[in-house]
Design an enzyme around this catalytic site. Sequence first.
Site, mmCIF file in Angstrom:
data_model
loop_
_atom_site.group_PDB
_atom_site.id
_atom_site.type_symbol
_atom_site.label_atom_id
_atom_site.label_comp_id
_atom_site.label_asym_id
_atom_site.label_seq_id
_atom_site.Cartn_x
_atom_site.Cartn_y
_atom_site.Cartn_z
ATOM 1 N N LEU A 89 0.832 -1.206 0.000
ATOM 2 C CA LEU A 89 0.000 0.000 0.000
ATOM 3 C C LEU A 89 0.865 1.254 0.000
ATOM 4 O O LEU A 89 0.613 2.206 -0.741
ATOM 5 C CB LEU A 89 -0.923 0.012 1.220
ATOM 6 C CG LEU A 89 -1.890 1.181 1.208
ATOM 7 C CD1 LEU A 89 -3.059 0.917 0.275
ATOM 8 C CD2 LEU A 89 -2.389 1.515 2.593
ATOM 9 N N ASP A 144 -11.878 4.153 3.999
ATOM 10 C CA ASP A 144 -12.540 3.335 2.983
ATOM 11 C C ASP A 144 -12.224 4.062 1.688
ATOM 12 O O ASP A 144 -12.797 5.119 1.410
ATOM 13 C CB ASP A 144 -14.047 3.281 3.215
ATOM 14 C CG ASP A 144 -14.708 2.364 2.198
ATOM 15 O OD1 ASP A 144 -14.368 2.443 1.001
ATOM 16 O OD2 ASP A 144 -15.560 1.555 2.592
ATOM 17 N N HIS A 145 -11.285 3.530 0.916
ATOM 18 C CA HIS A 145 -10.760 4.380 -0.166
ATOM 19 C C HIS A 145 -11.810 4.668 -1.242
ATOM 20 O O HIS A 145 -11.668 5.603 -2.007
ATOM 21 C CB HIS A 145 -9.465 3.817 -0.753
ATOM 22 C CG HIS A 145 -9.657 2.690 -1.711
ATOM 23 N ND1 HIS A 145 -9.924 1.409 -1.304
ATOM 24 C CD2 HIS A 145 -9.626 2.644 -3.065
ATOM 25 C CE1 HIS A 145 -10.040 0.624 -2.363
ATOM 26 N NE2 HIS A 145 -9.859 1.347 -3.451
ATOM 27 N N HIS A 156 -16.829 -1.004 0.926
ATOM 28 C CA HIS A 156 -17.070 -0.180 -0.268
ATOM 29 C C HIS A 156 -18.524 -0.235 -0.758
ATOM 30 O O HIS A 156 -19.123 0.792 -1.069
ATOM 31 C CB HIS A 156 -16.169 -0.626 -1.418
ATOM 32 C CG HIS A 156 -14.730 -0.789 -1.038
ATOM 33 N ND1 HIS A 156 -14.105 0.044 -0.136
ATOM 34 C CD2 HIS A 156 -13.786 -1.674 -1.430
ATOM 35 C CE1 HIS A 156 -12.833 -0.334 0.000
ATOM 36 N NE2 HIS A 156 -12.619 -1.376 -0.774
HETATM 37 C C1 BG6 Z 1 -9.628 -3.193 -1.859
HETATM 38 C C2 BG6 Z 1 -9.787 -4.682 -1.833
HETATM 39 O O1 BG6 Z 1 -10.227 -2.623 -0.739
HETATM 40 O O2 BG6 Z 1 -10.217 -2.680 -3.040
HETATM 41 C C3 BG6 Z 1 -9.214 -5.323 -3.084
HETATM 42 O O3 BG6 Z 1 -9.152 -5.222 -0.689
HETATM 43 C C4 BG6 Z 1 -9.751 -4.656 -4.326
HETATM 44 O O4 BG6 Z 1 -9.493 -6.714 -3.109
HETATM 45 C C5 BG6 Z 1 -9.642 -3.144 -4.242
HETATM 46 O O5 BG6 Z 1 -9.017 -5.134 -5.438
HETATM 47 C C6 BG6 Z 1 -10.342 -2.461 -5.407
HETATM 48 O O6 BG6 Z 1 -10.070 -1.087 -5.376
HETATM 49 P P1 BG6 Z 1 -10.005 -0.211 -6.703
HETATM 50 O O7 BG6 Z 1 -9.796 1.185 -6.236
HETATM 51 O O8 BG6 Z 1 -8.881 -0.748 -7.513
HETATM 52 O O9 BG6 Z 1 -11.326 -0.428 -7.412
#
Ligand code: BG6
Length: 493
Positions: free
Chosen positions: A17, A180-181, A243
């Site tokens: 990360l 929570d990105h 998410h």
């Molecule tokens: C993460 C998950 O939170 O989100 C991963 O742990 C997933 O498994 C990822 O691949 C997806 O994020 P993004 O931003 O690439 O859609």
Amino acid sequence: NSLDGAVLFIFGATGDLAKRKLFPAIYSLYKEGKLSDKFAVVGLARRPKTQEQFRNDIRSSIQEFSRYNEDEELWTRFADHFEYQSLDTQTMDGFQELNTLTQQLESKFGLGGNRLFYLALAPELFGGVAHNLKAGGLLDSDGWHRLVIEKPFGYDLKSAEALNEKIREVFEEEEIYRIDHYLGKEMVQNIEVVRFANAFFEPLWNNKYIANIQITLSETVGVEERGGYYDQSGALKDMVQNHMLQMVAMMAMEPPSRLVPEDIRDEKVKVLRSIRPYKTDEEVREHVIRGQYAEGQVKDKTLNAYRSENSVNPASSTETFFAAKLFVDNFRWAGVPFYVRTGKRMPTKSTEVVVEFKNMPDNVYFAKKTNLQPNLLVFRVNPEEGIYIKINAKRPGSEWTIIPVAMDFCQSCQVGFNTPEAYERLLFDALRGDSTYFTRWDEVSNAWKYIDHIAQSWSKDASDLQMYPAATWGPDASHELLAKDGFKWWPVH
Ligand code: BG6
């Protein structure tokens, strides 16, 4: 728009990360002038490393993952702000030393004691780190102290509560920033604006006019090198608990009375509390579909089955695909199904939120044998960012032929448009103390309550797990889930 100075501590500084997201995010903030020169970053991990090695690692992470080209002069100034210390986070030994290093950095860069601790670590380690930070004197400085933590926040409600209690022994809720990105993504944040700033939509945003809402988050990747983690977690805990439910909350929430973090989060929590829990095994089976990818083919390439991936149990019943119909049981949404699906090894990488409106009464056009399609409003979160609206119009030149036409606003297609990464926004927000797009404890705990019922039911018997070939849209049952209600998944772009 720059910040008060601060020291940023990255625990897990040699991890994936940090390399892919955090260092490039800090670099962007610096390049854009948002960080000024009043900051220092301390990288922490167990592995010994010289300062030079650490800076080289950061440089290659930026070369590989930054959205900005390298700039030699900028890099030299930037690199001067980074230090590395090898540390075993679970013993007190290194923490006093860390405090001394921090004080030196604070005086070198003229910082007033603001400290941000970013834990890119396994959650079992969070509690120990929090305690050692306190015992090591790192929370004694003047200025603010904030803890940023990555998911997973526990693996069920009980473990999440235990984790939260440990952290709360040291940090106040207001000091905790749970990432929570997805909430850092431009178009997820835009849901709020499109909904509450447009006379077009808000009056129609309810069960009188909306037939259903669909959220698709599909990925082409498999589990890659994360088999060990993923096999314990599965799509339900990896994607839905956080998410997917956060996107449901953004779509379903009431307008907040003020645009301040607590008011927004209060409204989101009300949604999470209103999601109807599926309490019996029958309810779970009826409304929730789980799948796992089997071997599949993309052009002439064969993709492995999930069970043959590294560190995955060859008899695993972990789901790599999840689809569900859920209900938000409140006045606005009574009777409107929210269909959500997410999976690994799907045909495309895409995140889209579709609002399908109810059909117009068809007496006017029915006699003309036209085939009216429902109006759609689509938030395109990823890979392109934009909004798409589908309406009915007359085919030019024809007498009565009605065709769907699209109004497609592709934000990310605009020349020169380069949107900040989710992590840039979230890091910046944490540094300036804006917790709007971080999840509060009651959001996390309510999300776990919903997830736990499903996980418990699944753990009893895995006979409903269905296989799907890699690079397809998951088990047929996911299509049947909508077909039973007379709907279908709208294709993603
Ligand atoms: C993460 C998950 O939170 O989100 C991963 O742990 C997933 O498994 C990822 O691949 C997806 O994020 P993004 O931003 O690439 O859609």
